[in-house]
Design a protein around this motif. Sequence first.
Motif, mmCIF file in Angstrom:
data_model
loop_
_atom_site.group_PDB
_atom_site.id
_atom_site.type_symbol
_atom_site.label_atom_id
_atom_site.label_comp_id
_atom_site.label_asym_id
_atom_site.label_seq_id
_atom_site.Cartn_x
_atom_site.Cartn_y
_atom_site.Cartn_z
ATOM 1 N N MET A 91 -1.311 -23.401 -8.518
ATOM 2 C CA MET A 91 -2.630 -23.028 -8.000
ATOM 3 C C MET A 91 -2.680 -21.542 -7.658
ATOM 4 O O MET A 91 -1.845 -21.044 -6.919
ATOM 5 C CB MET A 91 -2.978 -23.830 -6.753
ATOM 6 N N PRO A 92 -3.679 -20.831 -8.183
ATOM 7 C CA PRO A 92 -3.822 -19.426 -7.804
ATOM 8 C C PRO A 92 -4.308 -19.301 -6.360
ATOM 9 O O PRO A 92 -5.211 -20.026 -5.937
ATOM 10 C CB PRO A 92 -4.861 -18.875 -8.777
ATOM 11 N N ILE A 93 -3.679 -18.378 -5.638
ATOM 12 C CA ILE A 93 -4.045 -18.118 -4.251
ATOM 13 C C ILE A 93 -4.204 -16.617 -4.092
ATOM 14 O O ILE A 93 -3.317 -15.844 -4.461
ATOM 15 C CB ILE A 93 -2.982 -18.660 -3.284
ATOM 16 N N VAL A 94 -5.355 -16.216 -3.573
ATOM 17 C CA VAL A 94 -5.660 -14.808 -3.327
ATOM 18 C C VAL A 94 -5.747 -14.625 -1.822
ATOM 19 O O VAL A 94 -6.510 -15.324 -1.152
ATOM 20 C CB VAL A 94 -6.979 -14.393 -4.006
ATOM 21 N N LEU A 95 -4.930 -13.702 -1.292
ATOM 22 C CA LEU A 95 -4.912 -13.440 0.143
ATOM 23 C C LEU A 95 -5.425 -12.038 0.422
ATOM 24 O O LEU A 95 -4.895 -11.056 -0.106
ATOM 25 C CB LEU A 95 -3.501 -13.588 0.713
ATOM 26 N N ALA A 96 -6.441 -11.949 1.263
ATOM 27 C CA ALA A 96 -7.029 -10.669 1.634
ATOM 28 C C ALA A 96 -6.386 -10.162 2.915
ATOM 29 O O ALA A 96 -6.202 -10.920 3.872
ATOM 30 C CB ALA A 96 -8.537 -10.820 1.831
ATOM 31 N N THR A 97 -6.018 -8.886 2.911
ATOM 32 C CA THR A 97 -5.413 -8.282 4.088
ATOM 33 C C THR A 97 -5.808 -6.825 4.223
ATOM 34 O O THR A 97 -5.990 -6.137 3.230
ATOM 35 C CB THR A 97 -3.873 -8.393 4.054
ATOM 36 N N GLY A 98 -5.942 -6.402 5.457
ATOM 37 C CA GLY A 98 -6.180 -5.001 5.740
ATOM 38 C C GLY A 98 -4.894 -4.280 6.092
ATOM 39 O O GLY A 98 -4.916 -3.107 6.468
ATOM 40 N N PHE A 99 -3.771 -4.979 5.970
ATOM 41 C CA PHE A 99 -2.477 -4.426 6.347
ATOM 42 C C PHE A 99 -1.595 -4.233 5.114
ATOM 43 O O PHE A 99 -1.004 -5.193 4.624
ATOM 44 C CB PHE A 99 -1.776 -5.347 7.351
ATOM 45 N N PRO A 100 -1.476 -3.003 4.618
ATOM 46 C CA PRO A 100 -0.634 -2.763 3.442
ATOM 47 C C PRO A 100 0.806 -3.231 3.624
ATOM 48 O O PRO A 100 1.456 -3.610 2.661
ATOM 49 C CB PRO A 100 -0.703 -1.247 3.253
ATOM 50 N N ASP A 101 1.295 -3.257 4.871
ATOM 51 C CA ASP A 101 2.660 -3.724 5.122
ATOM 52 C C ASP A 101 2.834 -5.211 4.799
ATOM 53 O O ASP A 101 3.962 -5.681 4.664
ATOM 54 C CB ASP A 101 3.048 -3.482 6.589
ATOM 55 N N ALA A 102 1.738 -5.950 4.678
ATOM 56 C CA ALA A 102 1.816 -7.389 4.409
ATOM 57 C C ALA A 102 1.932 -7.709 2.924
ATOM 58 O O ALA A 102 2.170 -8.861 2.558
ATOM 59 C CB ALA A 102 0.590 -8.090 4.987
ATOM 60 N N ILE A 103 1.780 -6.714 2.067
ATOM 61 C CA ILE A 103 1.748 -6.975 0.623
ATOM 62 C C ILE A 103 3.009 -7.675 0.127
ATOM 63 O O ILE A 103 2.927 -8.633 -0.642
ATOM 64 C CB ILE A 103 1.488 -5.679 -0.172
#
Length: 140
Positions: A91-103
Amino acid sequence: MGAIGKPMTQEVRTMRGFVVLVVDDDTDNLELAARIVESFGCSVLKASSCADALAVLDSGAHVDLVFSDVVMPESSGITLARLAHERNPGMPIVLATGFPDAIDDVTDSGAIPLIKPYTIARLEAVFAEQLRVDRGPLSS
């Protein structure tokens, strides 16, 4: 015109029939994200937490893609991605984050990172790619 005042594109028409589970603990963000995803032609299921999202997945509901915020109380979007992939590894999962450290954590969970702020066009392109939608030739 699409649901949010933009012209319907080929991507919108070809995403019809796909079901996206949208997850966000912030009610306003959840509703906005759901409207945007619906404007792509997708059907939307909504959940306000990792636990609620897993309950949707465990219910047997058909879901083609999960779109979630990373930062949520109790369990993060990263935890959701790991648990969702245990249930459905493809399953494709797209996670949105404003924290580049979380990539790195996002990609380690098997999800696709989407850095905030992002445009609606970028979100649409990521969904089309993850759903393997043939967008046809690009018009000039």
